[in-house]
Write a protein that holds these residues in place. Structure first.
Motif, short mmCIF file in Angstrom:
data_model
loop_
_atom_site.label_atom_id
_atom_site.label_comp_id
_atom_site.label_asym_id
_atom_site.label_seq_id
_atom_site.Cartn_x
_atom_site.Cartn_y
_atom_site.Cartn_z
N ALA A 173 0.99 -1.54 0.34
CA ALA A 173 -0.12 0.15 0.02
C ALA A 173 0.78 1.48 -0.30
O ALA A 173 0.71 2.00 -0.58
CB ALA A 173 -0.66 0.00 0.99
N MET A 174 1.72 0.96 0.93
CA MET A 174 2.76 2.33 1.02
C MET A 174 3.81 2.51 -0.37
O MET A 174 3.32 3.69 -1.26
CB MET A 174 3.40 2.51 2.61
CG MET A 174 2.64 2.79 2.88
SD MET A 174 2.18 4.17 3.67
CE MET A 174 3.78 5.39 3.72
N GLN A 175 3.89 1.30 -1.21
CA GLN A 175 4.46 1.28 -2.35
C GLN A 175 3.59 2.00 -3.66
O GLN A 175 4.34 3.12 -4.25
CB GLN A 175 4.92 -0.06 -2.08
CG GLN A 175 5.38 -0.01 -4.29
CD GLN A 175 5.86 -0.89 -4.48
OE1 GLN A 175 5.63 -2.17 -3.95
NE2 GLN A 175 6.83 -1.30 -5.54
N SER A 176 2.82 2.09 -3.32
CA SER A 176 1.16 2.44 -4.45
C SER A 176 1.43 3.89 -4.29
O SER A 176 0.95 4.44 -5.38
CB SER A 176 0.24 1.61 -4.28
OG SER A 176 -0.28 1.85 -2.86
N GLY A 177 1.48 4.47 -3.01
CA GLY A 177 1.81 6.10 -3.25
C GLY A 177 0.09 6.25 -2.30
O GLY A 177 -0.39 7.51 -2.92
N SER A 178 -0.96 5.55 -2.45
CA SER A 178 -2.51 5.39 -2.33
C SER A 178 -2.33 5.61 -0.54
O SER A 178 -3.72 6.34 -0.37
CB SER A 178 -2.75 4.34 -2.40
OG SER A 178 -2.47 2.97 -2.03
N PHE A 179 -1.72 6.43 0.13
CA PHE A 179 -1.44 6.33 1.75
C PHE A 179 -0.70 7.38 2.15
O PHE A 179 0.61 7.80 1.66
CB PHE A 179 -1.78 5.15 2.47
CG PHE A 179 -2.46 3.34 2.56
CD1 PHE A 179 -3.74 4.17 3.43
CD2 PHE A 179 -2.40 2.87 1.45
CE1 PHE A 179 -4.89 3.27 3.40
CE2 PHE A 179 -4.02 2.76 1.51
CZ PHE A 179 -5.08 2.27 2.68
N ASP A 180 -1.29 7.90 2.99
CA ASP A 180 -0.57 9.13 3.63
C ASP A 180 0.31 8.83 4.23
O ASP A 180 1.51 9.03 5.10
CB ASP A 180 -0.90 10.42 5.01
CG ASP A 180 -1.93 11.00 2.90
OD1 ASP A 180 -1.09 11.32 1.97
OD2 ASP A 180 -3.54 10.98 3.10
N GLY A 181 -0.21 7.73 5.72
CA GLY A 181 0.46 6.92 6.06
C GLY A 181 0.20 6.05 6.98
O GLY A 181 -0.88 5.46 6.44
N VAL A 182 0.58 4.20 7.78
CA VAL A 182 0.46 3.65 7.80
C VAL A 182 0.54 3.68 9.12
O VAL A 182 1.50 3.75 9.87
CB VAL A 182 0.34 2.42 7.22
CG1 VAL A 182 0.09 2.18 5.56
CG2 VAL A 182 1.47 2.24 7.22
#
Length: 333
Positions: A173-182
């Protein structure tokens, strides 16, 4: 820290040689402990590998289950005598009538971390993340405690775009750039940072400091055992504290034991990552649940009631018997 391939409780108990209904007699000091297929298994592993249980006159059968919640199920079913249980799993069960006695703790320390995207890497407070899309695995202890942290800081879930996301899916998900953070735990958080997909914005220690989080993992048994064989319970808790102290004070050896005895859990992780998982915000300094931890359990109960998860808040004080832990702490240090 859980594998994708889950096996049933019955299969796990069968693999461990524990048939349903098998009772271990206290007379020969045979007993049983359920732990999860995660790094929390380290204290049981140390107890075995270092001969701590044997030196205490104990023959401990360790059952490793794929999910922490299964340890509670095994304890309630009478298939094991001791177990590690998270408060977020224990409290709903007790609210529904389950009888459990908390006799100590495994460890304490919030291990949730907030990993931010490139665009948000300079944000260092939760307030700064208002309006941001943050992935977190709903229903976990990390999630429940995070919601309580928000309350303590005067924030609300609606201040953020919180999205249910499995920890194992967070690197993608972070690789995809679809989240500001996890917000998740090791080793996935280190993998995200190492791969260049994110930056640690708020550490587990930062979370603890900003909201006074204790986050204990509990050591529990059945009330009947406490009533019928206090000698066994005391012997076990004292041996547990010795294993716990070994983990606390012998980091190099503990890492070696984990990789050699629990290779299926550690997998191909390098030593630095294993050390980060074991000691990056998790503390093994006491077997006694302090007032801070008790108050936090009450906070969790109140949160679960407010959310409709439980109808009534259980008597937290009535769940506890710290007499064994207090003696073990005094004897072992």
């Amino acid at each position: 820290m859980q594998r994708r391939e889950f096996i049933s409780l019955a299969a796990a108990l069968g693999a461990a040689g524990l048939a349903p209904g098998l009772a271990f007699g206290a007379a020969n000091r045979r007993t049983s402990h359920a732990t999860s297929a995660a790094f929390t298994a380290i204290i049981s592993a140390v107890g075995k590998a270092e001969g701590i249980y044997e030196d205490a006159g104990l023959d401990v059968e360790i059952t490793t289950l794929q999910r922490g919640s299964e340890a509670l199920q095994a304890l309630l079913a009478g298939q094991i005598e001791f177990a590690e249980i998270a408060p977020a799993a224990l409290i709903p069960a007790v609210a529904q009538g389950a009888e459990v006695k908390v006799i100590g703790i495994h460890s304490h320390g919030y291990y949730g971390k907030l990993i931010a995207s490139e665009a948000n890497k300079d944000l260092k407070t939760l307030e700064a993340f208002k309006g941001k899309k943050i992935g977190i695995q709903f229903g976990t202890g990390v999630h429940t405690t995070f919601m309580i942290i928000l309350q303590k800081l005067g924030l609300r879930a609606s201040d953020f775009e919180l999205t249910n996301l499995r920890v194992s899916d967070m690197p993608t998900a972070m690789q995809s750039g679809s989240f500001d953070g996890v917000i998740g735990w090791e080793p996935m958080m280190t993998r995200i940072v190492s791969a260049g997909f994110g930056y640690e914005a708020i550490s587990s220690q930062d979370f603890e400091t900003m909201a006074g989080v204790y986050y204990p993992l509990l050591l529990a048994t059945k009330p009947e055992l406490v009533e019928s064989d206090r000698e066994l319970v005391q012997t076990y808790v004292t041996a547990w504290r010795r294993a716990q102290k070994f983990v606390e004070t012998n980091q190099d050896q503990t890492v070696e034991i984990l990789k050699s005895q629990l290779g299926d859990i550690a997998g191909a992780l390098d030593e630095e990552t294993v050390r980060a998982v074991l000691y990056g915000g998790t503390y093994y300094d006491t077997v006694v649940l302090p007032q801070q931890g008790i108050d936090e359990m009450r906070d969790i109960a109140a949160y679960l009631k407010a959310g409709g998860v439980i109808q009534n808040e259980p008597d937290i004080g009535g769940l506890l018997d710290m007499s064994f832990a207090e003696k073990a702490q005094e004897d072992v240090g």
